[in-house]
Design an enzyme around this catalytic site. Structure first.
Site, PDB file in Angstrom:
ATOM      1  N   TYR A  38      89.656  61.121  -3.616  1.00  0.00           N
ATOM      2  CA  TYR A  38      90.285  60.506  -2.392  1.00  0.00           C
ATOM      3  C   TYR A  38      89.222  59.879  -1.296  1.00  0.00           C
ATOM      4  O   TYR A  38      88.233  59.530  -1.796  1.00  0.00           O
ATOM      5  CB  TYR A  38      91.105  61.125  -1.713  1.00  0.00           C
ATOM      6  CG  TYR A  38      92.464  60.711  -1.347  1.00  0.00           C
ATOM      7  CD1 TYR A  38      92.962  59.429  -1.443  1.00  0.00           C
ATOM      8  CD2 TYR A  38      92.797  61.675  -0.387  1.00  0.00           C
ATOM      9  CE1 TYR A  38      94.235  59.340  -0.540  1.00  0.00           C
ATOM     10  CE2 TYR A  38      94.273  62.055   0.755  1.00  0.00           C
ATOM     11  CZ  TYR A  38      94.456  60.216   0.052  1.00  0.00           C
ATOM     12  OH  TYR A  38      95.908  59.777   0.942  1.00  0.00           O
ATOM     13  N   LYS A  93     108.450  52.709 -25.813  1.00  0.00           N
ATOM     14  CA  LYS A  93     107.742  52.236 -26.190  1.00  0.00           C
ATOM     15  C   LYS A  93     106.493  52.565 -25.354  1.00  0.00           C
ATOM     16  O   LYS A  93     104.972  52.675 -26.622  1.00  0.00           O
ATOM     17  CB  LYS A  93     108.395  50.402 -25.759  1.00  0.00           C
ATOM     18  CG  LYS A  93     109.564  50.247 -26.234  1.00  0.00           C
ATOM     19  CD  LYS A  93     109.029  49.565 -27.576  1.00  0.00           C
ATOM     20  CE  LYS A  93     110.272  49.209 -28.312  1.00  0.00           C
ATOM     21  NZ  LYS A  93     110.167  48.203 -29.417  1.00  0.00           N
ATOM     22  N   GLU A 135     110.626  43.679 -23.080  1.00  0.00           N
ATOM     23  CA  GLU A 135     111.259  44.612 -23.615  1.00  0.00           C
ATOM     24  C   GLU A 135     113.127  44.334 -23.715  1.00  0.00           C
ATOM     25  O   GLU A 135     113.401  44.553 -23.023  1.00  0.00           O
ATOM     26  CB  GLU A 135     110.993  46.157 -23.936  1.00  0.00           C
ATOM     27  CG  GLU A 135     111.194  47.275 -25.186  1.00  0.00           C
ATOM     28  CD  GLU A 135     111.168  46.273 -26.314  1.00  0.00           C
ATOM     29  OE1 GLU A 135     109.575  46.063 -26.377  1.00  0.00           O
ATOM     30  OE2 GLU A 135     111.606  46.254 -27.485  1.00  0.00           O
TER      31      GLU A 135
HETATM   32  C1  LIG Z   1     112.616  47.830 -32.462  1.00  0.00           C
HETATM   33  C2  LIG Z   1     113.165  47.082 -31.333  1.00  0.00           C
HETATM   34  O1  LIG Z   1     112.110  46.536 -29.568  1.00  0.00           O
HETATM   35  C3  LIG Z   1     114.429  46.553 -31.006  1.00  0.00           C
HETATM   36  O2  LIG Z   1     115.161  47.113 -32.029  1.00  0.00           O
HETATM   37  O3  LIG Z   1     115.018  46.151 -29.761  1.00  0.00           O
HETATM   38 MG   LIG Z   2     113.539  45.827 -28.819  1.00  0.00          MG
END
Ligand SMILES: CC(=O)C(=O)O
Ligand SMILES: [Mg+2]
Ligand SMILES: NC(=O)C1=CN([C@@H]2O[C@H](COP(=O)(O)OP(=O)(O)OC[C@H]3O[C@@H](n4cnc5c(N)ncnc54)[C@H](OP(=O)(O)O)[C@@H]3O)[C@@H](O)[C@H]2O)C=CC1
Length: 420
Positions: A38, A93, A135
């Site tokens: 730091y 994930k 995602e």
């Molecule tokens: C496995 C995945 O990413 C889903 O089912 O959305």
């Molecule tokens: Mg997924």
């Protein structure tokens, strides 16, 4: 014994809430340590990076970090649950990135009003990371989001539900077709679902040899055909010049069913109308389009795969995203292109044909796993996935001119996860 629901809730609640934490990688005990970590020492790498932006890879964790980013609009097959309810999946994930490819990952759940707002949010934070894994963002918005972010970001942006799913589906289907003695160019394929996963799966399968006109894609309104006037530009690419209108019409005589839609949508009656030796990828999570026990009780000549860890043949993007990012990060690829995706398909397909180490059998609880109807694709716990996919992807990135670094010297060792 507690049921799975309670076990899953307990698993997420303890020993600490959630599934992932942050670790310190340098000494931080003494005044001297803090003077380096730091103030004042931290000013030195700041100055270096200000002069040479690439030094951020030398002095920070950027190069081994992937952001898992969602808006919660298509959480598994559970629908639009919103950002906060998607957090367990996104932490999951992140867990998988760390466990299987030693990649550090932050889950980021974004609340937004417009698609542009989401794109701007992600683009504005992107430089903090080595890569972005989008995602559970629903179609059709996911397509414009991914395209815009690829254009705006200097790091790889990859929508897992599209391309991770497509890569694993293609690898599994190449193997399943071979086991069932079917020619990929002649296979008649029914795809239930016309969203993120469906469109990308079918596009990649076409690159692997499937004929577009042999695909029948369905959404909630039935078969996607040329006389429909309600199709978005992505579905239109799959509009089939056909009189078939329902799942029942389309599945009659089909060789392959790919389900990326929702639970319990394929009945035993319809399954019975498929061709000899059919292949069923019932990939909706957590509940597949047909349960394996029901499918196998209906006919005994099929291959069935699901997205779940508790049945044989898990066709799930977990077999891809940690490893494709491992390869991409290690050669500092600017993008994840088609060449890298095809390299991943071939690596996964090939690994299923090799003998399975004892540690994988122990982890999966199987006495034996031999390439065949109940083992078309490797298990996620197979440590060879990381070395074989990452090395193939890294080489493909170099060969296709998108890598910023040469082929890593440590890739000649067997386990990349141990050495990165
Ligand atoms: C496995 C995945 O990413 C889903 O089912 O959305
Ligand atoms: Mg997924
Ligand atoms: N195993 C794996 O690795 C993965 C599995 N999946 C699964 O795939 C499914 C879809 O995910 P994703 O593509 O991201 O989601 P999207 O929201 O992008 O797409 C969902 C698609 O399913 C269609 N659909 C929903 N219900 C039905 C129905 N009753 N009949 C026909 N079509 C239907 C929708 O039709 P419409 O266009 O008319 O709304 C839409 O086209 C989820 O269950 C998810 O868990 C996804 C990614 C990875």
């Amino acid at each position: 014994m507690k049921d799975l629901r309670q076990q899953a809730l307990d698993y997420h609640a303890s020993p600490t809430p959630g599934k992932i934490a942050i670790a310190i990688t340098t000494p931080a005990e003494t005044s001297r340590d803090l003077a380096l970590a730091y103030s004042p020492g931290v000013a030195e790498p700041c100055r270096e990076i200000a002069q040479n932006p690439d030094d951020v890879y030398k002095y920070t964790s950027k190069g081994n970090t992937v952001a898992v980013i969602s808006n919660g609009s298509a959480v598994l097959g559970l629908g639009n649950l919103g950002p906060m309810a998607s957090k367990p999946v996104m932490e999951g994930k992140a867990l998988l990135f760390k466990r299987f490819a030693n990649i550090d990952s932050f889950d980021i759940e974004v609340k937004h009003k417009t698609t542009d707002e989401f794109i701007n949010t992600v683009a504005n934070i992107a430089d903090s990371f080595g890569g972005i894994n989008l995602e559970d963002i629903k179609a059709p918005e996911c397509f414009a989001i991914e395209k815009a972010l690829i254009e705006r970001c200097k790091i790889p942006v990859f929508h897992d539900d599209q391309h991770g799913t497509a890569i694993v589906t293609a690898a599994g289907l190449i193997n399943a077709l071979e086991i069932q003695g079917k020619d990929i160019a002649q296979a008649k394929i029914v795809c239930l679902g016309a969203g993120a996963a469906a469109i990308a799966c079918m596009e990649l399968l076409i690159k692997c040899g499937v004929q577009r006109e042999k695909i029948y894609m369905l959404d909630t309104k039935g078969v996607i055909h040329t006389r429909r006037d309600d199709l978005n530009e992505y579905k239109k690419l799959f509009a089939n010049n056909t009189d078939k209108r329902t799942l029942s019409d389309a599945i009659d005589g089909a060789d392959v069913f790919v389900g990326v839609s929702g639970p319990n949508l394929l009945s035993p009656e319809l399954l019975n109308t498929m061709a000899d030796k059919p292949i069923i990828f019932a990939c909706s999570n957590p509940d597949p389009e047909i349960k394996p026990e029901l499918a196998l009780a209906t006919r005994d000549d099929l291959i069935i795969a699901t997205g779940r860890s508790d049945y044989p043949n898990q066709v799930n993007n977990v077999l891809c995203f940690p490893f494709i990012f491992r390869g991409a990060l290690d050669v500092r690829a600017r993008v994840i292109n088609d060449e890298m995706k095809i390299a991943a398909v071939n690596a996964i397909s090939q690994l299923a044909r090799e003998s399975v180490p004892a540690e994988v059998l122990a982890a999966s609880g199987d006495d034996e796993l031999v390439f065949g109807r109940e083992y078309i694709i490797p298990k996620p716990m197979d440590p060879r996935l990381c070395s074989s996919i990452a090395s193939a992807v890294a080489q493909a990135a170099i060969d296709s001119g998108v890598a910023g670094l040469p082929y890593p010297s440590n890739y000649h060792n067997s386990l990349i996860t141990e050495i990165t």
